[in-house]
Design a protein around this motif. Structure first.
Motif, mmCIF file in Angstrom:
data_model
loop_
_atom_site.group_PDB
_atom_site.id
_atom_site.type_symbol
_atom_site.label_atom_id
_atom_site.label_comp_id
_atom_site.label_asym_id
_atom_site.label_seq_id
_atom_site.Cartn_x
_atom_site.Cartn_y
_atom_site.Cartn_z
ATOM 1 N N SER A 71 32.442 39.674 42.390
ATOM 2 C CA SER A 71 32.981 38.791 43.691
ATOM 3 C C SER A 71 34.566 38.059 43.671
ATOM 4 O O SER A 71 34.565 37.403 44.303
ATOM 5 C CB SER A 71 31.840 37.823 43.824
ATOM 6 N N PHE A 72 35.139 38.419 42.277
ATOM 7 C CA PHE A 72 36.577 37.945 42.439
ATOM 8 C C PHE A 72 37.256 38.610 43.686
ATOM 9 O O PHE A 72 37.046 39.773 44.099
ATOM 10 C CB PHE A 72 37.046 38.443 40.955
ATOM 11 N N PRO A 73 38.157 37.820 44.409
ATOM 12 C CA PRO A 73 38.873 38.280 45.734
ATOM 13 C C PRO A 73 39.410 39.822 45.579
ATOM 14 O O PRO A 73 40.115 40.209 44.663
ATOM 15 C CB PRO A 73 40.103 37.350 45.832
ATOM 16 N N HIS B 171 36.526 38.832 36.090
ATOM 17 C CA HIS B 171 35.136 39.497 36.570
ATOM 18 C C HIS B 171 33.977 38.696 36.373
ATOM 19 O O HIS B 171 33.828 37.842 35.596
ATOM 20 C CB HIS B 171 35.094 40.705 35.892
ATOM 21 N N ASN B 172 32.834 39.001 37.253
ATOM 22 C CA ASN B 172 31.722 38.534 37.151
ATOM 23 C C ASN B 172 30.687 39.723 37.755
ATOM 24 O O ASN B 172 30.906 40.594 38.028
ATOM 25 C CB ASN B 172 31.339 37.174 37.624
ATOM 26 N N ALA C 22 35.734 34.982 48.257
ATOM 27 C CA ALA C 22 37.177 34.929 48.075
ATOM 28 C C ALA C 22 37.582 33.558 48.407
ATOM 29 O O ALA C 22 38.499 33.064 47.703
ATOM 30 C CB ALA C 22 38.012 36.121 48.715
ATOM 31 N N ALA C 23 37.127 32.908 49.209
ATOM 32 C CA ALA C 23 37.335 31.344 49.738
ATOM 33 C C ALA C 23 36.578 30.474 48.579
ATOM 34 O O ALA C 23 36.801 29.336 48.709
ATOM 35 C CB ALA C 23 37.060 31.332 50.845
ATOM 36 N N ALA C 24 35.875 30.977 47.784
ATOM 37 C CA ALA C 24 35.007 29.810 46.774
ATOM 38 C C ALA C 24 35.556 29.972 45.464
ATOM 39 O O ALA C 24 34.771 29.842 44.322
ATOM 40 C CB ALA C 24 33.816 30.465 46.702
ATOM 41 N N ARG C 25 36.769 29.484 45.245
ATOM 42 C CA ARG C 25 37.513 29.610 44.197
ATOM 43 C C ARG C 25 36.957 28.516 42.977
ATOM 44 O O ARG C 25 36.760 28.602 41.938
ATOM 45 C CB ARG C 25 39.246 29.589 44.241
ATOM 46 N N GLU C 26 36.555 27.335 43.577
ATOM 47 C CA GLU C 26 36.274 26.229 42.767
ATOM 48 C C GLU C 26 34.778 26.285 42.479
ATOM 49 O O GLU C 26 34.521 25.756 41.480
ATOM 50 C CB GLU C 26 36.150 25.147 43.716
ATOM 51 N N THR C 27 34.122 27.551 42.846
ATOM 52 C CA THR C 27 32.630 27.792 42.263
ATOM 53 C C THR C 27 32.690 29.217 41.741
ATOM 54 O O THR C 27 31.732 29.944 41.783
ATOM 55 C CB THR C 27 31.555 27.810 43.193
ATOM 56 N N GLU C 28 34.157 29.452 41.148
ATOM 57 C CA GLU C 28 34.106 30.967 40.386
ATOM 58 C C GLU C 28 33.685 32.167 41.253
ATOM 59 O O GLU C 28 33.012 32.849 40.822
ATOM 60 C CB GLU C 28 33.640 30.815 39.080
ATOM 61 N N TYR C 29 33.933 31.960 42.716
ATOM 62 C CA TYR C 29 33.822 33.025 43.614
ATOM 63 C C TYR C 29 32.280 33.244 43.854
ATOM 64 O O TYR C 29 31.881 34.269 44.148
ATOM 65 C CB TYR C 29 34.681 34.246 43.331
ATOM 66 N N GLY D 274 39.300 43.813 29.096
ATOM 67 C CA GLY D 274 40.835 44.060 29.345
ATOM 68 C C GLY D 274 41.419 42.755 28.799
ATOM 69 O O GLY D 274 40.942 42.241 27.892
ATOM 70 N N LYS D 275 42.866 42.430 28.941
ATOM 71 C CA LYS D 275 43.555 41.441 28.233
ATOM 72 C C LYS D 275 43.971 40.416 29.241
ATOM 73 O O LYS D 275 44.509 39.281 28.943
ATOM 74 C CB LYS D 275 44.949 42.145 27.628
ATOM 75 N N LEU D 276 43.852 40.480 30.690
ATOM 76 C CA LEU D 276 44.262 39.685 31.618
ATOM 77 C C LEU D 276 43.395 38.475 31.566
ATOM 78 O O LEU D 276 42.309 38.661 31.469
ATOM 79 C CB LEU D 276 44.485 40.373 32.931
ATOM 80 N N ALA D 277 43.897 37.274 31.938
ATOM 81 C CA ALA D 277 43.174 36.093 32.300
ATOM 82 C C ALA D 277 42.549 36.103 33.280
ATOM 83 O O ALA D 277 42.634 36.898 34.051
ATOM 84 C CB ALA D 277 44.251 34.853 32.038
ATOM 85 N N LYS D 278 41.332 35.341 33.310
ATOM 86 C CA LYS D 278 40.394 35.215 34.527
ATOM 87 C C LYS D 278 41.171 34.863 35.760
ATOM 88 O O LYS D 278 40.600 34.968 36.891
ATOM 89 C CB LYS D 278 39.258 34.449 34.219
ATOM 90 N N ALA D 279 42.151 33.783 35.763
ATOM 91 C CA ALA D 279 42.906 33.443 36.906
ATOM 92 C C ALA D 279 43.578 34.851 37.565
ATOM 93 O O ALA D 279 43.749 34.672 38.926
ATOM 94 C CB ALA D 279 43.874 32.286 36.735
ATOM 95 N N ALA D 280 43.873 35.604 36.823
ATOM 96 C CA ALA D 280 44.668 36.893 37.469
ATOM 97 C C ALA D 280 43.668 38.109 37.515
ATOM 98 O O ALA D 280 43.898 38.790 38.609
ATOM 99 C CB ALA D 280 45.741 37.287 36.443
ATOM 100 N N MET D 281 42.753 38.314 36.681
ATOM 101 C CA MET D 281 41.804 39.457 36.701
ATOM 102 C C MET D 281 40.599 39.173 36.163
ATOM 103 O O MET D 281 39.805 39.743 35.517
ATOM 104 C CB MET D 281 42.384 40.535 36.126
#
Length: 162
Positions: free
Chosen positions: A147-149, A82-83, A101-108, A73-80
């Motif tokens: 595991s992105f929220p 994937h891992n 979902a609560a682990a933003r600081e470790t890329e979820y 896709g084209k969306l930035a990782k902050a918005a969309m």
């Protein structure tokens, strides 16, 4: 005259059938999964529509796996973002997803759940990719997710070890 028309129609159908057959062969030869005795090479894509292009991956027990996750896709990782996260059997996917979902600081990738993970890529955004190498676990069926929220509900599949 009838024989000429029949010959032309027959030739046209052979050409049309040949085109269909060729495209089918090309589809099979451009597979995103290649297999050798030493290494299984897998390319899996995640899209802005929250979908993996592969729902099932098959490997052999003990086989070396080289997996590349590409964000098509084209969306930035902050918005969309994937891992690819390969989970151990018995892992509660919903509970894992909630903690992720609560682990933003470790890329979820929740530190408390690292024992539930066999392998994972980093988080990627539109146009990015990440490659990991790992050894396939013992025979069985494993679950892979993003595991992105909120993504794990749609972005999941079966990793089958034969």
């Amino acid at each position: 005259m009838k024989r000429i028309k029949f010959s032309v129609l027959f030739l046209a159908s052979v050409i049309a059938f040949g085109a269909v057959t060729t495209s089918s062969v090309n589809a099979k030869t451009t597979s995103e999964i290649s297999d050798t005795k030493q290494e299984k090479v897998i390319v899996i894509k995640g899209s802005d529509a929250m979908q993996f292009d592969l729902k099932e991956i098959k490997v052999k027990a003990g086989q070396k796996v080289k997996l590349t996750l590409t964000h098509s896709g084209k969306l930035a990782k902050a918005a969309m973002g994937h891992n690819f996260v390969l989970l151990k059997p018995g892992t509660d996917v919903a509970a894992f997803g909630s903690k992720a979902a609560a682990a933003r600081e470790t890329e979820y990738i929740p530190k408390s759940e690292e024992a539930s993970i066999i392998a994972h890529t980093k988080l990627v955004g539109g146009g990015e990719s990440d490659t990991i190498t790992f050894t396939a676990p013992k025979k069985g069926t494993y679950t892979f997710i993003c595991s992105f929220p909120g993504h794990y509900a749609l972005m999941k599949g079966s990793f089958i070890v034969e």
